[in-house]
Write an enzyme that holds these catalytic residues in place. Structure first.
Site, short mmCIF file in Angstrom:
data_model
loop_
_atom_site.label_atom_id
_atom_site.label_comp_id
_atom_site.label_asym_id
_atom_site.label_seq_id
_atom_site.Cartn_x
_atom_site.Cartn_y
_atom_site.Cartn_z
N HIS A 44 -3.30 -2.68 -6.92
CA HIS A 44 -2.67 -1.39 -7.19
C HIS A 44 -3.73 -0.43 -7.71
CE1 HIS A 44 1.59 -3.30 -7.85
NE2 HIS A 44 1.21 -3.26 -6.60
N ASP A 103 0.81 -1.22 0.00
CA ASP A 103 0.00 0.00 0.00
C ASP A 103 0.85 1.27 0.00
OD1 ASP A 103 -2.32 -1.66 0.30
OD2 ASP A 103 -1.93 -1.74 2.45
#
Length: 339
Positions: free
Chosen positions: A43, A13
């Site tokens: 993503h 992240d």
């Protein structure tokens, strides 16, 4: 032309998607190849105010000139793959994508086991995407491969051959990693990790690149690291503090709220060393200093933001070459020509 590998330096992240998207559009690679575990990593990219999230295909899909490849080391979930082909049809993804015929397949039984296993889903906090059980079957040499799935036949290729041919011809190859260094099966906070190594060396292996063919390794950090699921987090802040600072985030795959912490310089230095970082990327600088939002010139950064970048460079020992100052693709400072 070089090969560039982009990996996460924390617990995932980190904003790798936004860095990869920028490199895809700015550097115009001829091949964008995805390494990593599989569909347990999401993503996100914001393009003209619209958010796109991918779990299977390369994040650089918006570069219409690029061939999009999924390396042999990556697990493939056909259901997710075909969903993303449809989801990204405006970018002509189907005509440009190739899956290595040796990719192992995530089957429905793998997902069911991942979600129902008290140890994996309960204690470790896995995403439930089936990656752990599928990789276990792969290690036992009983997993199906992409070449065994009829529906995938039109997309099959030898990714290692394509990537190395491109490098032989002087083409630029961009290789995407997934997850983050702290989730590496080898170097992470075991057992609270993913089911394989996530370092740059492993990502290179996933797509069939030998060590001597890697020119640059970009390790991505964000100003306030986050973590989804269980496991140690030495610099974690109380949720109330995260709320106060406006640092409320949710996982792309799981939807679970992310735990938030202060920047860990010691971890960052170790991560950069093991990954062999040649440069760093820093995301969400605008969360650290709101006055940095949208700035694209390093010299125009406010003092607080600039001092933070300089401290990272000094304590990690690697230059910060790319700095994200907002969510859009153009919200970036590119210092590669000056470092």
């Amino acid at each position: 032309m070089p090969s560039i590998i982009v990996v996460g330096g924390q617990w995932g992240d980190e904003g790798k998607g936004s860095i990869i998207a920028y490199l895809a559009m700015h550097d115009e690679p001829e091949i964008i190849a995805r390494g990593g575990v599989g569909t347990n990593a999401g993503h996100s990219v914001v393009i003209n105010g619209k958010k796109y999230a991918v779990r299977q295909l390369p994040t650089g899909f918006m570069q219409r000139k690029a061939r999009l490849l999924v390396g042999a080391g990556v697990l493939v979930d056909p259901e997710v793959f075909f969903y993303e082909l449809e989801h990204l049809k405006d970018f002509d993804v189907a005509g440009r994508v190739g899956i290595d015929y040796r990719c192992a397949i995530i089957e429905p039984r793998h997902k069911e086991l991942d979600r129902s296993n008290g140890y994996l889903h309960g204690k470790i906090g896995t995403t439930g995407s089936g990656c752990g059980p599928a990789n276990a079957d792969r290690a036992l040499r009983k997993a199906k491969q992409a070449k065994d799935i009829k529906e995938l036949e039109p997309y099959l290729t030898d990714v290692a051959a394509e990537v190395n041919d491109a490098l032989d011809e002087g083409a630029l190859v961009l290789v995407e990693g997934t997850q983050g260094f702290g989730l590496s099966l080898y170097f992470g906070t075991y057992p609270y990790v993913t089911s394989k190594d996530t370092s740059a060396s492993a990502i290179a292996s996933d797509v069939g690149i030998g060590p001597t063919r890697v020119d640059d390794v970009i390790v991505v950090f964000k100003s306030f690291p986050t973590r989804v699921g269980a496991g140690p987090f030495p610099t974690e802040m109380p949720m109330e503090e995260a709320d106060r600072l406006g640092l409320v985030e949710y996982g792309t795959v799981t939807g679970r709220r992310r735990r938030v912490g202060w920047f860990d310089f010691e971890m960052a230095r170790y991560s950069a060393r093991v990954n062999g970082a040649t440069m760093l990327a820093l995301t969400m600088l605008d969360k650290y200093d709101k006055e940095a939002y949208g700035i694209t010139d390093y010299d125009k950064l406010p003092k607080k933001a600039k001092e933070f970048v300089e401290e990272i460079e000094e304590r990690v020992g690697v230059p910060v070459a790319l700095i994200k100052t907002g969510p859009e693709l153009e919200h970036i400072i590119d210092r590669r020509d000056t470092i």
